[in-house]
Design a protein around this motif. Structure first.
Motif, PDB file in Angstrom:
ATOM      1  N   GLY B 130       0.793  -1.219   0.000  1.00 19.32           N
ATOM      2  CA  GLY B 130       0.000   0.000   0.000  1.00 19.32           C
ATOM      3  C   GLY B 130       0.830   1.276   0.000  1.00 19.32           C
ATOM      4  O   GLY B 130       0.318   2.361   0.274  1.00 19.32           O
ATOM      5  N   ILE B 131       2.121   1.168  -0.301  1.00 19.37           N
ATOM      6  CA  ILE B 131       2.950   2.372  -0.388  1.00 19.37           C
ATOM      7  C   ILE B 131       2.598   3.093  -1.692  1.00 19.37           C
ATOM      8  O   ILE B 131       2.525   2.471  -2.750  1.00 19.37           O
ATOM      9  CB  ILE B 131       4.451   1.998  -0.339  1.00 19.37           C
ATOM     10  N   PRO B 132       2.345   4.417  -1.623  1.00 22.13           N
ATOM     11  CA  PRO B 132       1.939   5.137  -2.833  1.00 22.13           C
ATOM     12  C   PRO B 132       2.985   5.036  -3.950  1.00 22.13           C
ATOM     13  O   PRO B 132       4.177   4.945  -3.677  1.00 22.13           O
ATOM     14  CB  PRO B 132       1.817   6.594  -2.366  1.00 22.13           C
ATOM     15  N   ILE B 133       2.513   5.063  -5.187  1.00 21.21           N
ATOM     16  CA  ILE B 133       3.375   4.991  -6.365  1.00 21.21           C
ATOM     17  C   ILE B 133       4.486   6.042  -6.318  1.00 21.21           C
ATOM     18  O   ILE B 133       5.644   5.755  -6.597  1.00 21.21           O
ATOM     19  CB  ILE B 133       2.508   5.239  -7.630  1.00 21.21           C
ATOM     20  N   GLY B 134       4.110   7.261  -5.945  1.00 22.07           N
ATOM     21  CA  GLY B 134       5.091   8.349  -5.933  1.00 22.07           C
ATOM     22  C   GLY B 134       6.239   8.072  -4.976  1.00 22.07           C
ATOM     23  O   GLY B 134       7.406   8.336  -5.280  1.00 22.07           O
ATOM     24  N   VAL B 135       5.912   7.527  -3.813  1.00 20.77           N
ATOM     25  CA  VAL B 135       6.937   7.220  -2.810  1.00 20.77           C
ATOM     26  C   VAL B 135       7.830   6.084  -3.315  1.00 20.77           C
ATOM     27  O   VAL B 135       9.061   6.124  -3.196  1.00 20.77           O
ATOM     28  CB  VAL B 135       6.276   6.862  -1.459  1.00 20.77           C
ATOM     29  N   THR B 136       7.206   5.094  -3.955  1.00 18.31           N
ATOM     30  CA  THR B 136       7.967   3.978  -4.524  1.00 18.31           C
ATOM     31  C   THR B 136       8.945   4.486  -5.586  1.00 18.31           C
ATOM     32  O   THR B 136      10.095   4.067  -5.646  1.00 18.31           O
ATOM     33  CB  THR B 136       7.007   2.947  -5.161  1.00 18.31           C
ATOM     34  N   PHE B 137       8.469   5.435  -6.413  1.00 17.79           N
ATOM     35  CA  PHE B 137       9.341   5.960  -7.460  1.00 17.79           C
ATOM     36  C   PHE B 137      10.522   6.737  -6.893  1.00 17.79           C
ATOM     37  O   PHE B 137      11.618   6.674  -7.434  1.00 17.79           O
ATOM     38  CB  PHE B 137       8.559   6.807  -8.462  1.00 17.79           C
ATOM     39  N   SER B 138      10.311   7.469  -5.809  1.00 18.19           N
ATOM     40  CA  SER B 138      11.436   8.165  -5.194  1.00 18.19           C
ATOM     41  C   SER B 138      12.542   7.177  -4.863  1.00 18.19           C
ATOM     42  O   SER B 138      13.723   7.445  -5.081  1.00 18.19           O
ATOM     43  CB  SER B 138      10.998   8.890  -3.910  1.00 18.19           C
ATOM     44  N   PHE B 139      12.146   6.014  -4.343  1.00 15.94           N
ATOM     45  CA  PHE B 139      13.123   4.971  -4.024  1.00 15.94           C
ATOM     46  C   PHE B 139      13.816   4.483  -5.288  1.00 15.94           C
ATOM     47  O   PHE B 139      15.042   4.419  -5.362  1.00 15.94           O
ATOM     48  CB  PHE B 139      12.427   3.797  -3.329  1.00 15.94           C
ATOM     49  N   LEU B 140      13.012   4.179  -6.307  1.00 13.90           N
ATOM     50  CA  LEU B 140      13.571   3.598  -7.534  1.00 13.90           C
ATOM     51  C   LEU B 140      14.447   4.584  -8.308  1.00 13.90           C
ATOM     52  O   LEU B 140      15.276   4.183  -9.112  1.00 13.90           O
ATOM     53  CB  LEU B 140      12.444   3.089  -8.441  1.00 13.90           C
ATOM     54  N   ILE B 141      14.245   5.873  -8.087  1.00  9.74           N
ATOM     55  CA  ILE B 141      15.096   6.868  -8.754  1.00  9.74           C
ATOM     56  C   ILE B 141      16.383   7.071  -7.965  1.00  9.74           C
ATOM     57  O   ILE B 141      17.483   7.083  -8.512  1.00  9.74           O
ATOM     58  CB  ILE B 141      14.337   8.193  -8.939  1.00  9.74           C
ATOM     59  N   ALA B 142      16.239   7.205  -6.641  1.00  9.18           N
ATOM     60  CA  ALA B 142      17.422   7.493  -5.810  1.00  9.18           C
ATOM     61  C   ALA B 142      18.398   6.320  -5.781  1.00  9.18           C
ATOM     62  O   ALA B 142      19.617   6.520  -5.815  1.00  9.18           O
ATOM     63  CB  ALA B 142      16.995   7.855  -4.393  1.00  9.18           C
ATOM     64  N   ALA B 143      17.857   5.084  -5.726  1.00 11.86           N
ATOM     65  CA  ALA B 143      18.736   3.934  -5.515  1.00 11.86           C
ATOM     66  C   ALA B 143      19.847   3.793  -6.560  1.00 11.86           C
ATOM     67  O   ALA B 143      21.012   3.651  -6.195  1.00 11.86           O
ATOM     68  CB  ALA B 143      17.915   2.648  -5.410  1.00 11.86           C
ATOM     69  N   PRO B 144      19.538   3.844  -7.858  1.00  5.49           N
ATOM     70  CA  PRO B 144      20.654   3.749  -8.795  1.00  5.49           C
ATOM     71  C   PRO B 144      21.407   5.077  -8.976  1.00  5.49           C
ATOM     72  O   PRO B 144      22.603   5.089  -9.225  1.00  5.49           O
ATOM     73  CB  PRO B 144      19.988   3.344 -10.112  1.00  5.49           C
ATOM     74  N   MET B 145      20.678   6.192  -8.855  1.00  2.00           N
ATOM     75  CA  MET B 145      21.293   7.482  -9.200  1.00  2.00           C
ATOM     76  C   MET B 145      22.386   7.886  -8.216  1.00  2.00           C
ATOM     77  O   MET B 145      23.433   8.379  -8.624  1.00  2.00           O
ATOM     78  CB  MET B 145      20.228   8.568  -9.269  1.00  2.00           C
ATOM     79  N   ILE B 146      22.134   7.699  -6.932  1.00  2.00           N
ATOM     80  CA  ILE B 146      23.140   8.119  -5.957  1.00  2.00           C
ATOM     81  C   ILE B 146      23.904   6.893  -5.505  1.00  2.00           C
ATOM     82  O   ILE B 146      23.377   6.008  -4.862  1.00  2.00           O
ATOM     83  CB  ILE B 146      22.494   8.842  -4.776  1.00  2.00           C
ATOM     84  N   ASN B 147      25.160   6.903  -5.844  1.00  2.47           N
ATOM     85  CA  ASN B 147      25.944   5.694  -5.741  1.00  2.47           C
ATOM     86  C   ASN B 147      27.278   6.032  -5.088  1.00  2.47           C
ATOM     87  O   ASN B 147      27.899   7.041  -5.425  1.00  2.47           O
ATOM     88  CB  ASN B 147      26.120   5.194  -7.176  1.00  2.47           C
ATOM     89  N   GLU B 148      27.697   5.193  -4.145  1.00  3.45           N
ATOM     90  CA  GLU B 148      28.898   5.530  -3.377  1.00  3.45           C
ATOM     91  C   GLU B 148      30.168   5.536  -4.223  1.00  3.45           C
ATOM     92  O   GLU B 148      31.094   6.304  -3.970  1.00  3.45           O
ATOM     93  CB  GLU B 148      29.035   4.609  -2.165  1.00  3.45           C
ATOM     94  N   VAL B 149      30.183   4.704  -5.276  1.00  2.72           N
ATOM     95  CA  VAL B 149      31.372   4.664  -6.125  1.00  2.72           C
ATOM     96  C   VAL B 149      31.497   5.971  -6.915  1.00  2.72           C
ATOM     97  O   VAL B 149      32.569   6.588  -6.971  1.00  2.72           O
ATOM     98  CB  VAL B 149      31.325   3.459  -7.091  1.00  2.72           C
ATOM     99  N   ALA B 150      30.369   6.418  -7.474  1.00  2.00           N
ATOM    100  CA  ALA B 150      30.377   7.681  -8.208  1.00  2.00           C
ATOM    101  C   ALA B 150      30.776   8.824  -7.277  1.00  2.00           C
ATOM    102  O   ALA B 150      31.535   9.721  -7.657  1.00  2.00           O
ATOM    103  CB  ALA B 150      28.999   7.949  -8.811  1.00  2.00           C
ATOM    104  N   LEU B 151      30.283   8.756  -6.038  1.00  2.00           N
ATOM    105  CA  LEU B 151      30.595   9.796  -5.056  1.00  2.00           C
ATOM    106  C   LEU B 151      32.104   9.893  -4.829  1.00  2.00           C
ATOM    107  O   LEU B 151      32.694  10.977  -4.899  1.00  2.00           O
ATOM    108  CB  LEU B 151      29.873   9.473  -3.745  1.00  2.00           C
ATOM    109  N   VAL B 152      32.740   8.737  -4.595  1.00  6.32           N
ATOM    110  CA  VAL B 152      34.177   8.727  -4.337  1.00  6.32           C
ATOM    111  C   VAL B 152      34.945   9.218  -5.555  1.00  6.32           C
ATOM    112  O   VAL B 152      35.880  10.017  -5.452  1.00  6.32           O
ATOM    113  CB  VAL B 152      34.655   7.308  -3.949  1.00  6.32           C
ATOM    114  N   LEU B 153      34.535   8.751  -6.743  1.00  7.85           N
ATOM    115  CA  LEU B 153      35.265   9.123  -7.949  1.00  7.85           C
ATOM    116  C   LEU B 153      35.132  10.610  -8.253  1.00  7.85           C
ATOM    117  O   LEU B 153      36.100  11.271  -8.617  1.00  7.85           O
ATOM    118  CB  LEU B 153      34.777   8.299  -9.138  1.00  7.85           C
ATOM    119  N   LEU B 154      33.931  11.138  -8.071  1.00  3.86           N
ATOM    120  CA  LEU B 154      33.753  12.571  -8.309  1.00  3.86           C
ATOM    121  C   LEU B 154      34.585  13.372  -7.317  1.00  3.86           C
ATOM    122  O   LEU B 154      35.220  14.364  -7.674  1.00  3.86           O
ATOM    123  CB  LEU B 154      32.275  12.959  -8.184  1.00  3.86           C
TER     124      LEU B 154
END
Lengths: 87, 347
Positions: B130-154
């Protein structure tokens, strides 16, 4: 007469996964473990998402032994799988 | 001797070996420049100031620096992530109101272990709870986009300021995109069969793990991630080193440089169908910057490659109708375009 009860039941091992690389690795490792342990087991690959969800699994790959989820979201080593199967 | 150390390590709850390695890490990290200088000036005896010498100096300074940072941060993230599971995350998100839910969901998207191949079961599991679609999408967008490897490399290649901006803007895109999708009430554009899926909660494993096992998870993630990506990192730094000291060639610069308004949208259009993990894209980003592409455009390109991809869209097509997929891609792409512009014009 229930034919199933006549022969000793094989262990039923299900590998749940929609076909990602990790799922294939898990299936391979499970087969190796089963062979090394000389187990009587049916290894079944489950790719149908609805069936996967029926096990309450949100992270694939997952491993189900005799209807019970024992691993999810990771690929354990062959040694770890052997331990899970002999418990 | 080895047995003794392992026994002592177990006795100290797994902290012994890490606490032994940390001082070595610190001493090494803070002395990388003198070590690089020593190798270049005293061992190889190259003439300081020549382009070749400075290129190699940059390379033998940057590679260990980025590797050390990666190992430390991935180890830490590995331990941290062992506290988060998809099930716990779902329980935390249940019953949250839209905006708060989007913020929490984006943050949890960064912290929960996630592989894009699990996107569908995760989506179904969230919808079923019953988690709203919008909340689910926030998860699905953030999870791949913010990445610890990219963070270190940048951080390693362009500085901590760029790395922090990457995280903050990535989070903002995830929160707002999910919020907008929620506001438009797009629930009806989810494939109909999704709502009939029932999951079996009785089957969930209770994960009780000891602290020692958490540290073990730290080692495992270092092993797995660094083992997979070190080649990309060396290539990325080699390209960066080649550029070091050169005036950027204005090759792509005229096309995707700062002066062209269409640079950012063009970069995203090229980036969306492409798919790569965060580590693989960094060498390309350093080539782009070397060729005179502005930082905002390069960052927008990177984000569109890792956050939106054709394979992911095809996977999502199984559970979403095209209206929702179009909205998802459109909203995220717009967010990335805005980030690119802000970078190019404000910074």
């Amino acid at each position: 007469m229930d034919l199933k009860n006549l022969k000793p039941a094989n262990m039923e091992i299900k590998v749940l996964g929609t076909g990602c690389a990790k799922c294939k690795t898990l299936e391979k490792q499970v087969n190796v473990a089963v062979e090394e342990l000389n187990l009587k087991a049916d290894v079944i690959k489950v790719e149908d998402i609805v069936e996967i969800m029926n096990f309450g699994v949100m992270t694939t790959p997952a491993l189900v032994v005799d209807g019970k989820v024992v691993v999810k979201g990771k690929v354990p080593s062959v040694a770890d799988i052997k331990e899970l199967l002999t418990k | 001797m080895k047995e003794k150390i392992i026994a002592l390590n177990r006795h100290m709850n797994g902290w012994f070996i890490p606490s032994l390695l940390l001082p070595i890490w610190i001493v090494l990290y803070w002395n990388l420049q003198p070590i690089a200088d020593f190798v270049i000036d005293d061992i190889v005896k190259m003439t300081a100031g020549t382009h070749l010498a400075e290129t190699i100096r940059f390379f033998i300074f940057e590679v260990p620096k980025v590797m050390l940072l990666l190992v430390l941060i991935i180890f830490g993230v590995g331990i941290l992530r062992s506290y988060f599971t998809t099930e716990k995350t779902r329980a935390m998100l249940e019953g949250k109101s839209l905006f708060t839910g989007n913020i929490l969901s984006s943050l949890l998207g960064i912290l929960t272990p996630f592989c894009s191949c699990s996107a569908i079961p995760l989506f179904l599991g969230f919808v079923e709870a019953g988690i709203p679609i919008g909340v689910t999408f926030s998860f699905l967008i953030a999870a791949p986009m913010i990445n610890e490897v990219a963070l270190v490399l940048l951080a390693g290649l362009f500085g901590w300021k760029v790395a922090v901006i990457y995280v903050v803007t990535g989070l903002t895109i995830a929160i707002l995109s999910g919020w907008i999708i929620g506001k438009f009430k797009m629930e009806k554009y989810v494939a109909d069969w999704v709502y009939s899926v029932k999951t079996n909660h009785e089957n969930e494993i209770e994960d009780k793990i000891t602290f020692q096992e958490r540290i073990q998870k730290g080692y495992e993630s270092v092993n797995e991630i660094v083992g997979k990506i070190w080649v990309y990192i060396i290539i990325g730094i080699a390209i960066g080193a080649g550029a070091h000291g050169y005036v950027p060639e204005d090759f792509l610069g005229s096309l995707l440089g700062n002066d062209n308004w269409y640079g950012v949208p063009l970069a995203i259009l090229i980036g969306i169908p492409m798919y790569s993990n965060a580590a693989g894209i960094i060498p390309i980003v350093s080539v782009l910057i070397e060729k005179g592409v502005s930082l905002g455009t390069a960052l927008a390109f990177m984000m569109s490659v890792i956050a939106l991809s054709l394979p992911e869209i095809i996977i999502l097509k199984k559970v979403l109708k095209w209206q929702l997929i179009t909205a998802f891609v459109g909203i995220v792409a717009t967010g990335i375009i805005i980030v690119g512009f802000i970078f190019n014009y404000v910074m």
